[in-house]
Design a protein around this motif. Structure first.
Motif, PDB file in Angstrom:
ATOM      1  N   ARG A 192       0.829  -1.214   0.000  1.00  0.00           N
ATOM      2  CA  ARG A 192       0.000   0.000   0.000  1.00  0.00           C
ATOM      3  C   ARG A 192       0.862   1.262   0.000  1.00  0.00           C
ATOM      4  O   ARG A 192       0.335   2.372   0.025  1.00  0.00           O
ATOM      5  CB  ARG A 192      -0.942   0.009   1.210  1.00  0.00           C
ATOM      6  CG  ARG A 192      -1.876  -1.190   1.274  1.00  0.00           C
ATOM      7  CD  ARG A 192      -3.073  -0.958   2.187  1.00  0.00           C
ATOM      8  NE  ARG A 192      -2.761  -0.394   3.475  1.00  0.00           N
ATOM      9  CZ  ARG A 192      -2.372  -1.070   4.554  1.00  0.00           C
ATOM     10  NH1 ARG A 192      -2.219  -2.391   4.482  1.00  0.00           N
ATOM     11  NH2 ARG A 192      -2.121  -0.453   5.696  1.00  0.00           N
ATOM     12  N   SER A 263      -6.003  -2.426   3.724  1.00  0.00           N
ATOM     13  CA  SER A 263      -5.868  -2.314   5.160  1.00  0.00           C
ATOM     14  C   SER A 263      -7.028  -3.021   5.878  1.00  0.00           C
ATOM     15  O   SER A 263      -7.992  -3.437   5.235  1.00  0.00           O
ATOM     16  CB  SER A 263      -5.881  -0.833   5.568  1.00  0.00           C
ATOM     17  OG  SER A 263      -7.173  -0.263   5.267  1.00  0.00           O
ATOM     18  N   HIS A 266     -10.243  -1.242   5.117  1.00  0.00           N
ATOM     19  CA  HIS A 266     -10.705  -1.520   3.754  1.00  0.00           C
ATOM     20  C   HIS A 266     -11.318  -2.912   3.678  1.00  0.00           C
ATOM     21  O   HIS A 266     -12.377  -3.109   3.047  1.00  0.00           O
ATOM     22  CB  HIS A 266      -9.522  -1.408   2.791  1.00  0.00           C
ATOM     23  CG  HIS A 266      -9.851  -1.770   1.373  1.00  0.00           C
ATOM     24  ND1 HIS A 266     -10.392  -0.869   0.484  1.00  0.00           N
ATOM     25  CD2 HIS A 266      -9.725  -2.949   0.686  1.00  0.00           C
ATOM     26  CE1 HIS A 266     -10.572  -1.464  -0.690  1.00  0.00           C
ATOM     27  NE2 HIS A 266     -10.177  -2.720  -0.597  1.00  0.00           N
ATOM     28  N   ASN A 267     -10.691  -3.880   4.317  1.00  0.00           N
ATOM     29  CA  ASN A 267     -11.207  -5.252   4.274  1.00  0.00           C
ATOM     30  C   ASN A 267     -12.550  -5.378   4.981  1.00  0.00           C
ATOM     31  O   ASN A 267     -13.399  -6.182   4.576  1.00  0.00           O
ATOM     32  CB  ASN A 267     -10.188  -6.216   4.879  1.00  0.00           C
ATOM     33  CG  ASN A 267      -9.025  -6.472   3.949  1.00  0.00           C
ATOM     34  OD1 ASN A 267      -9.033  -6.029   2.800  1.00  0.00           O
ATOM     35  ND2 ASN A 267      -8.012  -7.171   4.436  1.00  0.00           N
ATOM     36  N   ARG A 269     -14.838  -3.132   4.926  1.00  0.00           N
ATOM     37  CA  ARG A 269     -15.806  -2.634   3.938  1.00  0.00           C
ATOM     38  C   ARG A 269     -16.113  -3.691   2.878  1.00  0.00           C
ATOM     39  O   ARG A 269     -17.265  -3.890   2.495  1.00  0.00           O
ATOM     40  CB  ARG A 269     -15.258  -1.381   3.253  1.00  0.00           C
ATOM     41  CG  ARG A 269     -15.066  -0.202   4.175  1.00  0.00           C
ATOM     42  CD  ARG A 269     -16.385   0.399   4.603  1.00  0.00           C
ATOM     43  NE  ARG A 269     -16.185   1.633   5.334  1.00  0.00           N
ATOM     44  CZ  ARG A 269     -17.142   2.306   5.959  1.00  0.00           C
ATOM     45  NH1 ARG A 269     -18.376   1.828   5.939  1.00  0.00           N
ATOM     46  NH2 ARG A 269     -16.875   3.421   6.604  1.00  0.00           N
ATOM     47  N   THR A 270     -15.054  -4.357   2.368  1.00  0.00           N
ATOM     48  CA  THR A 270     -15.307  -5.362   1.326  1.00  0.00           C
ATOM     49  C   THR A 270     -16.090  -6.538   1.889  1.00  0.00           C
ATOM     50  O   THR A 270     -16.956  -7.104   1.201  1.00  0.00           O
ATOM     51  CB  THR A 270     -13.982  -5.846   0.707  1.00  0.00           C
ATOM     52  OG1 THR A 270     -13.112  -6.335   1.722  1.00  0.00           O
ATOM     53  CG2 THR A 270     -13.305  -4.715  -0.055  1.00  0.00           C
ATOM     54  N   TYR A 304     -12.914  -8.385  -6.702  1.00  0.00           N
ATOM     55  CA  TYR A 304     -13.567  -7.072  -6.695  1.00  0.00           C
ATOM     56  C   TYR A 304     -14.751  -7.035  -7.670  1.00  0.00           C
ATOM     57  O   TYR A 304     -15.804  -6.455  -7.352  1.00  0.00           O
ATOM     58  CB  TYR A 304     -12.553  -5.968  -7.024  1.00  0.00           C
ATOM     59  CG  TYR A 304     -11.685  -5.579  -5.860  1.00  0.00           C
ATOM     60  CD1 TYR A 304     -12.189  -4.825  -4.795  1.00  0.00           C
ATOM     61  CD2 TYR A 304     -10.346  -5.952  -5.805  1.00  0.00           C
ATOM     62  CE1 TYR A 304     -11.384  -4.455  -3.719  1.00  0.00           C
ATOM     63  CE2 TYR A 304      -9.530  -5.580  -4.738  1.00  0.00           C
ATOM     64  CZ  TYR A 304     -10.063  -4.844  -3.699  1.00  0.00           C
ATOM     65  OH  TYR A 304      -9.271  -4.484  -2.633  1.00  0.00           O
ATOM     66  N   ARG A 317      -6.295   1.671  -0.675  1.00  0.00           N
ATOM     67  CA  ARG A 317      -7.075   0.795   0.207  1.00  0.00           C
ATOM     68  C   ARG A 317      -6.916   1.164   1.678  1.00  0.00           C
ATOM     69  O   ARG A 317      -6.367   0.428   2.487  1.00  0.00           O
ATOM     70  CB  ARG A 317      -6.673  -0.668  -0.022  1.00  0.00           C
ATOM     71  CG  ARG A 317      -6.895  -1.137  -1.458  1.00  0.00           C
ATOM     72  CD  ARG A 317      -6.512  -2.600  -1.625  1.00  0.00           C
ATOM     73  NE  ARG A 317      -6.392  -2.965  -3.040  1.00  0.00           N
ATOM     74  CZ  ARG A 317      -6.004  -4.150  -3.480  1.00  0.00           C
ATOM     75  NH1 ARG A 317      -5.714  -5.111  -2.604  1.00  0.00           N
ATOM     76  NH2 ARG A 317      -5.904  -4.394  -4.770  1.00  0.00           N
ATOM     77  N   GLU A 318      -7.417   2.341   2.027  1.00  0.00           N
ATOM     78  CA  GLU A 318      -7.298   2.852   3.394  1.00  0.00           C
ATOM     79  C   GLU A 318      -8.646   3.269   3.977  1.00  0.00           C
ATOM     80  O   GLU A 318      -8.695   3.939   5.003  1.00  0.00           O
ATOM     81  CB  GLU A 318      -6.329   4.040   3.429  1.00  0.00           C
ATOM     82  CG  GLU A 318      -4.907   3.710   3.005  1.00  0.00           C
ATOM     83  CD  GLU A 318      -4.147   2.843   4.008  1.00  0.00           C
ATOM     84  OE1 GLU A 318      -4.688   2.599   5.114  1.00  0.00           O
ATOM     85  OE2 GLU A 318      -3.032   2.406   3.668  1.00  0.00           O
ATOM     86  N   ASP A 319      -9.747   2.901   3.309  1.00  0.00           N
ATOM     87  CA  ASP A 319     -11.090   3.315   3.739  1.00  0.00           C
ATOM     88  C   ASP A 319     -11.192   4.832   3.818  1.00  0.00           C
ATOM     89  O   ASP A 319     -11.648   5.402   4.802  1.00  0.00           O
ATOM     90  CB  ASP A 319     -11.452   2.676   5.086  1.00  0.00           C
ATOM     91  CG  ASP A 319     -12.939   2.874   5.432  1.00  0.00           C
ATOM     92  OD1 ASP A 319     -13.750   3.006   4.489  1.00  0.00           O
ATOM     93  OD2 ASP A 319     -13.278   2.896   6.628  1.00  0.00           O
ATOM     94  N   GLU A 322     -12.551   5.114  -1.098  1.00  0.00           N
ATOM     95  CA  GLU A 322     -12.276   4.371  -2.330  1.00  0.00           C
ATOM     96  C   GLU A 322     -13.395   3.393  -2.687  1.00  0.00           C
ATOM     97  O   GLU A 322     -13.666   3.158  -3.867  1.00  0.00           O
ATOM     98  CB  GLU A 322     -10.931   3.633  -2.225  1.00  0.00           C
ATOM     99  CG  GLU A 322     -10.896   2.432  -1.301  1.00  0.00           C
ATOM    100  CD  GLU A 322     -10.650   2.776   0.158  1.00  0.00           C
ATOM    101  OE1 GLU A 322     -10.466   1.851   0.969  1.00  0.00           O
ATOM    102  OE2 GLU A 322     -10.650   3.993   0.482  1.00  0.00           O
ATOM    103  N   ILE A 323     -14.061   2.839  -1.676  1.00  0.00           N
ATOM    104  CA  ILE A 323     -15.169   1.901  -1.955  1.00  0.00           C
ATOM    105  C   ILE A 323     -16.326   2.643  -2.610  1.00  0.00           C
ATOM    106  O   ILE A 323     -16.857   2.215  -3.656  1.00  0.00           O
ATOM    107  CB  ILE A 323     -15.642   1.198  -0.674  1.00  0.00           C
ATOM    108  CG1 ILE A 323     -14.517   0.354  -0.064  1.00  0.00           C
ATOM    109  CG2 ILE A 323     -16.868   0.344  -0.957  1.00  0.00           C
ATOM    110  CD1 ILE A 323     -14.123  -0.852  -0.855  1.00  0.00           C
TER     111      ILE A 323
END
Length: 575
Positions: A192, A263, A266-267, A269-270, A304, A317-319, A322-323
């Motif tokens: 990252r 991160s 980020h994970n 969120r996914t 994705y 990917r740090e929330d 980006e999502i």
């Protein structure tokens, strides 16, 4: 791993500090500082040089060369150890505090009897430092901040991205050669492109894990095995870095890479999106929540896509939105290192660089640049002893070399000093002769917030200043950034058309990603520069690009991605 040059640089710098704190010859301390820098930036591996080869390095004489050979041969230098022994261990501990130099450490020991960090904290809390010449309330604040930085570094064990990248790439290279390897890369915060790294995460795709675990344990720079198992092995290198290796089944590669890159935020969120679609996401793949049937796992792109998202570049990917941007199909097309057409902030041995102009130009041309700027220091940084005559002579030489490098245009510039009132070196008529002027703060870091802000804004308003260099002046883990109102500075840059530098040196990365995000909202343009002081520093550009990516920048945001004609219009169109 860390180059022998860097090990020797650290040792000689320590010796210079020890000489200074012991009250030794200031000239001797300065000589070792210069030799340390010269060796650190020397392109050849010093471990392969003999005495004559070492003495060919600028600022390295016979005595210093002998000490380097002694260190390379035995791992220690008797003169350094004797000097260490002459100074109380607690005083040497003071030298590890960022913002506290050897002179102040010596004063604290001699005047107040301070010989440990705890004693120093007591002296600060009792306000005893304020009676010392050269100390005051602001000094206390800086020292307290330095102690905080030191304690964070000691507790968190985080290292600069450059050192982590060197180690990770060497390990990836070694493991990629092991039979059965179908994929190998680094993950985590290094992928990252964070400015500091905790543990180094290495992933391998293979059917059998044992050969890779054994290979990691058997590397010559593995000093300690922390844990060894079938799925994960953790070791500590001879430089104290923890490396965590995970071996994944090849058909789980994409899911594992996504998971271990992070991160964590980020994970989360996914995984929330996966749950919304009645799916389950883990390091092994994307599965139906009910039946447990695997849907996909081989590539990140597939993971994705099944979540309704485009592939999200790791630096984003740090929330930080980006999502949501991905769901709206509004992710930026990030700046890439291949977009960089030139470097606009570099130095030669005319001032504090380590290589002559010709070597720097040749190294830049080898990188495929379209243009390249030489920006040696101006006279107000008095230690560099710049004069009008020296600068004009360099300009003539730059013009001669420009005619010989038809594939790469040369720009003659300078790095000006932003003085306490925002003034810069040289009058307007002299500045008008440069192709580009970078202006940076190099001193008077402790002015008031109002004065520092006014100082930077005035520099932005100077029509000859095109770029503000390393804007906050920070050194990661060593020196905090200056206390200025940077929103006012960003507004001034946008108003005057002054670019802000993203200094790519791993110790700076200045502006940082969060400041880039703020500045971008004002419409500021940026320049990603290496600030190279030797040919070995030019590749630092990758870290500046990574930081720019973390700040969501595209190539249109960065002036040194533009064709030379557009760049020249930018440089000449300032008010």
């Amino acid at each position: 791993m860390v180059r022998a040059n860097e090990e020797v640089e650290t040792l000689l710098q320590e010796y210079a500090d020890l000489v200074a704190i012991a009250g030794g010859d200031a000239f001797k301390a300065r000589a070792y500082e210069k030799a340390a820098r010269a060796i650190g930036g020397y392109p050849a591996d010093v471990s392969k040089l003999d005495a004559k080869g070492l003495r060919d390095i600028p600022n390295v004489g016979k005595s210093i060369a002998d000490k380097v050979l002694e260190y390379l041969r035995s791992g220690h230098v008797s003169a350094v150890e004797e000097t260490r022994a002459s100074i109380p261990a607690g005083v040497r501990e003071l030298l590890t505090i960022p913002t506290l130099g050897p002179k102040k450490a010596m004063v604290l020991h001699e005047e107040l009897g301070v010989s440990s960090v705890d004693q120093l904290l007591d002296a600060i809390h009792e306000e005893r430092l304020r009676d010392l010449k050269g100390f005051g309330e602001k000094t206390e604040e800086n020292i307290l901040h330095g102690i905080e930085l030191m304690q964070k570094a000691g507790g968190g064990g985080r290292i600069l991205i450059g050192a982590a990248m060197d180690a990770a790439e060497q390990i990836v290279s070694e493991l990629s050669r092991v039979t059965g390897c179908e994929g190998c890369t680094y993950a985590g915060s290094l992928r990252r492109m964070r400015e500091t790294i905790g543990d180094i995460d290495i992933l391998v795709a293979a059917d059998r894990s044992a050969p890779f675990m054994e290979a990691l344990v058997g590397l010559p720079y593995t000093a300690e095995v922390i844990a060894q198992g079938e799925k994960k092995t953790s070791v500590r290198t001879t430089k104290g870095l923890q490396v965590d290796l995970r071996v994944l089944p090849p058909d789980s590669w994409g899911a594992g890479l996504q998971y271990f890159t992070g991160s964590k935020a980020h994970n989360i969120r996914t995984r929330e999106i996966a749950v919304h679609h009645k799916l389950k996401l883990s390091e092994y793949g994307l599965f139906h929540a009910g039946s447990g049937k695997k849907i996909t796992s081989e590539t990140e792109e597939e993971i994705y896509a099944r979540l309704g998202l485009p592939w999200i570049p790791p630096p984003l990917r740090e929330d930080r939105g980006e999502i949501a941007a991905g769901l709206r199909d509004e992710l930026p097309e990030l700046l890439a290192e291949s977009d960089i057409r030139g470097d606009l902030h570099t130095h030669t041995d005319l001032t504090d660089g380590l290589a002559p102009l010709e070597d720097m130009v040749a190294a830049a041309a080898a990188r495929g640049y379209s243009y390249y700027a030489v920006t040696d220091h101006a006279p107000n940084l008095s230690m560099q002893r710049m004069t009008d005559e020296k600068m004009l002579a360099q300009r003539e030489r730059v013009r001669e070399l420009d005619r010989k490098h038809h594939g790469m245009r040369l720009l003659h510039g300078t790095e000006l000093n932003i003085g306490p009132e925002g003034e810069v070196d040289w009058p307007d008529e002299f500045l008008a002769g440069f192709d580009i002027c970078v202006a940076s703060v190099h001193s008077h870091f402790n002015q008031s917030r109002q004065a520092l802000t006014r100082r930077l804004v005035r520099a932005c308003e100077n029509p000859h200043v095109a770029v503000i260099g390393h804007p906050t002046t920070r050194l990661i883990g060593k020196r905090p950034g200056i206390d200025a109102d940077f929103d006012a500075v960003f507004e001034a840059c946008a108003r005057t058309g002054t670019a802000l530098e993203i200094n790519a040196h791993p110790e700076r990365l200045d502006l940082c990603d969060e400041e880039i995000l703020r500045a971008k909202r004002y419409g500021v343009k940026f320049a990603v520069n290496s600030d190279a002081h030797s040919t070995t520093h030019l590749p630092y550009m990758r870290y500046g690009v990574g930081t720019a990516q973390r700040g969501w920048l595209t190539k249109d945001d960065v002036i040194n991605t533009w064709p030379l004609t557009r760049l020249r219009r930018f440089l000449s169109s300032r008010p």
